[in-house]
Scaffold this active site. Structure first.
Site, mmCIF file in Angstrom:
data_model
loop_
_atom_site.group_PDB
_atom_site.id
_atom_site.type_symbol
_atom_site.label_atom_id
_atom_site.label_comp_id
_atom_site.label_asym_id
_atom_site.label_seq_id
_atom_site.Cartn_x
_atom_site.Cartn_y
_atom_site.Cartn_z
ATOM 1 N N GLU A 1 13.868 -1.064 -4.230
ATOM 2 C CA GLU A 1 15.105 -1.862 -4.229
ATOM 3 C C GLU A 1 16.046 -1.431 -5.361
ATOM 4 O O GLU A 1 17.265 -1.384 -5.194
ATOM 5 C CB GLU A 1 14.755 -3.343 -4.323
ATOM 6 C CG GLU A 1 14.018 -3.819 -3.063
ATOM 7 C CD GLU A 1 13.535 -5.244 -3.179
ATOM 8 O OE1 GLU A 1 12.583 -5.471 -3.950
ATOM 9 O OE2 GLU A 1 14.109 -6.125 -2.530
ATOM 10 N N GLU B 1 5.537 -6.242 -0.133
ATOM 11 C CA GLU B 1 5.816 -7.684 -0.259
ATOM 12 C C GLU B 1 5.161 -8.538 0.818
ATOM 13 O O GLU B 1 4.512 -9.535 0.528
ATOM 14 C CB GLU B 1 7.334 -7.951 -0.254
ATOM 15 C CG GLU B 1 8.020 -7.669 -1.579
ATOM 16 C CD GLU B 1 8.491 -6.232 -1.713
ATOM 17 O OE1 GLU B 1 8.016 -5.353 -0.964
ATOM 18 O OE2 GLU B 1 9.350 -5.983 -2.588
HETATM 19 N N1 COA Z 1 2.097 -5.257 -11.577
HETATM 20 C C1 COA Z 1 1.358 -5.255 -12.706
HETATM 21 N N2 COA Z 1 0.513 -4.259 -13.047
HETATM 22 C C2 COA Z 1 0.449 -3.198 -12.214
HETATM 23 C C3 COA Z 1 1.185 -3.132 -11.026
HETATM 24 C C4 COA Z 1 2.047 -4.214 -10.711
HETATM 25 N N3 COA Z 1 2.812 -4.227 -9.630
HETATM 26 N N4 COA Z 1 0.890 -1.968 -10.394
HETATM 27 C C5 COA Z 1 -0.004 -1.344 -11.178
HETATM 28 N N5 COA Z 1 -0.284 -2.077 -12.272
HETATM 29 C C6 COA Z 1 -1.200 -1.765 -13.367
HETATM 30 C C7 COA Z 1 -2.639 -1.890 -12.922
HETATM 31 O O1 COA Z 1 -3.081 -3.230 -13.013
HETATM 32 C C8 COA Z 1 -3.328 -0.980 -13.903
HETATM 33 O O2 COA Z 1 -3.475 -1.653 -15.129
HETATM 34 P P1 COA Z 1 -4.846 -1.505 -15.989
HETATM 35 O O3 COA Z 1 -4.908 -0.043 -16.318
HETATM 36 O O4 COA Z 1 -4.592 -2.390 -17.177
HETATM 37 O O5 COA Z 1 -5.944 -1.943 -15.103
HETATM 38 C C9 COA Z 1 -2.333 0.134 -14.117
HETATM 39 O O6 COA Z 1 -1.074 -0.391 -13.693
HETATM 40 C C10 COA Z 1 -2.611 1.372 -13.281
HETATM 41 O O7 COA Z 1 -2.738 0.960 -11.919
HETATM 42 P P2 COA Z 1 -4.009 1.349 -11.006
HETATM 43 O O8 COA Z 1 -4.104 0.336 -9.913
HETATM 44 O O9 COA Z 1 -5.231 1.564 -11.843
HETATM 45 O O10 COA Z 1 -3.510 2.745 -10.435
HETATM 46 P P3 COA Z 1 -3.927 3.404 -9.058
HETATM 47 O O11 COA Z 1 -3.366 4.775 -9.088
HETATM 48 O O12 COA Z 1 -5.375 3.255 -8.791
HETATM 49 O O13 COA Z 1 -3.141 2.552 -7.956
HETATM 50 C C11 COA Z 1 -1.229 1.462 -6.974
HETATM 51 C C12 COA Z 1 -1.742 2.551 -7.935
HETATM 52 C C13 COA Z 1 0.287 1.482 -7.103
HETATM 53 C C14 COA Z 1 -1.659 1.803 -5.533
HETATM 54 C C15 COA Z 1 -1.796 0.092 -7.372
HETATM 55 O O14 COA Z 1 -1.652 -0.078 -8.777
HETATM 56 C C16 COA Z 1 -1.131 -1.041 -6.681
HETATM 57 O O15 COA Z 1 -1.373 -1.297 -5.517
HETATM 58 N N6 COA Z 1 -0.260 -1.788 -7.422
HETATM 59 C C17 COA Z 1 0.402 -2.949 -6.925
HETATM 60 C C18 COA Z 1 1.599 -2.590 -6.076
HETATM 61 C C19 COA Z 1 2.289 -3.840 -5.605
HETATM 62 O O16 COA Z 1 1.784 -4.558 -4.779
HETATM 63 N N7 COA Z 1 3.452 -4.133 -6.194
HETATM 64 C C20 COA Z 1 4.165 -5.349 -5.953
HETATM 65 C C21 COA Z 1 5.247 -5.112 -4.973
HETATM 66 S S1 COA Z 1 6.105 -6.625 -4.629
#
Ligand code: COA
Length: 245
Positions: free
Chosen positions: A115, A135
């Site tokens: 966005e 979302e």
């Molecule tokens: N909010 C807060 N923290 C987030 C985040 C988010 N949207 N996305 C990633 N992080 C944090 C993780 O909690 C992790 O923190 P930690 O190291 O303290 O555990 C760090 O970023 C790295 O993320 P990680 O999940 O270990 O990386 P990955 O490569 O395995 O996966 C994603 C990457 C993007 C697939 C996964 O982090 C994810 O699905 N994130 C959420 C995406 C989401 O739903 N966003 C909201 C959209 S409305």
């Protein structure tokens, strides 16, 4: 130079750089980031020396992984959240910036990351970029303009495909859908964005602002009104610069 905590704001020549800077949390968008972006964008809007903006994310893995999910659990009551939103309409401010905004996208570009990029004007992505709107899977709908800006950019069918199914796109797919303008190799992302910024900086800043306005505002208008807008802008440019076209 930057007094901010979760973004970096820098000015180099006529270019303003905003870097989302929470790389350990994949640059997730939190309340602090909202406030800092609001401040930086306000400064850009009022700064005649800024001719172009580059928006990018810090770290190797992500431009922005969307809203900070940890804040979802500690969200203020809806009435406060709404008041805060009205007080700080960062997305409205983003869209009102008159200078061209270039988004340089890499890694995860999710939720409010997309966005935010859609508030920009030209989107460059590296070949490792992945685009998704998680979302609906989280029980919410996009609230940073995505339900409006995405279909205006890639069309309703493609936007609904992403929104309803949570389907992610590769950079190649995003290019095909015109969500992004260009895909480059990861090391070339910033240099390409800067090359583009330099080109824009080298032009008459008023013309850059006017042409952005004509396209951006015109898209929301019926054709006749869009043409009238173009004509008004062209006339006011002519009287401001003495040029004709
Ligand atoms: N909010 C807060 N923290 C987030 C985040 C988010 N949207 N996305 C990633 N992080 C944090 C993780 O909690 C992790 O923190 P930690 O190291 O303290 O555990 C760090 O970023 C790295 O993320 P990680 O999940 O270990 O990386 P990955 O490569 O395995 O996966 C994603 C990457 C993007 C697939 C996964 O982090 C994810 O699905 N994130 C959420 C995406 C989401 O739903 N966003 C909201 C959209 S409305």
């Amino acid at each position: 130079m930057s007094a901010f905590e979760v973004i970096i704001y820098e000015k180099r020549g006529g270019a303003a750089y905003i870097t989302l800077n929470r790389p350990k949390a994949l640059n997730a968008y939190n309340v602090r980031m909202r406030d800092e972006l609001y401040e930086a964008l306000g400064a850009i809007k009022d700064d005649p020396d800024v001719r172009v903006v580059i928006l990018k994310g810090a770290g190797d893995k992500a431009f922005c992984a969307g809203a900070d999910l940890t804040e979802f659990l500690t969200a203020p009551p809806p009435v406060f959240a709404r008041q805060a939103r009205f007080a700080r309409d960062v997305w409205g401010l983003f869209l009102s910036i008159e200078q061209p905004v270039i988004a340089a996208l890499h890694g995860y570009v999710l939720g409010s990351g997309i966005e935010m990029a859609l508030c920009g004007d030209i989107r460059l992505a590296s070949d490792d970029a992945r685009f998704g709107l998680p979302e609906t899977g989280l029980g919410i709908i996009p609230a940073a303009g995505g339900s409006q800006t995405l279909p205006r950019t890639i069309g309703a069918a493609a936007a609904l495909d992403m929104l309803l199914t949570g389907r992610w796109l590769t950079a190649k797919e995003a290019l095909k859908l015109k969500l992004i303008n260009r895909v480059v190799a990861r090391p070339d992302l910033l240099p390409e964005a800067e090359k583009l910024a330099q080109k824009i900086e080298s032009m008459n800043p008023m013309i850059m602002r006017y042409v952005k306005q004509a396209v951006r505002r015109g898209l929301d208008l019926p054709l006749a009104e869009g043409l009238a807008l173009e004509s008004r802008l062209a006339k006011s440019l002519t009287s401001a610069t003495g040029e004709s076209g």
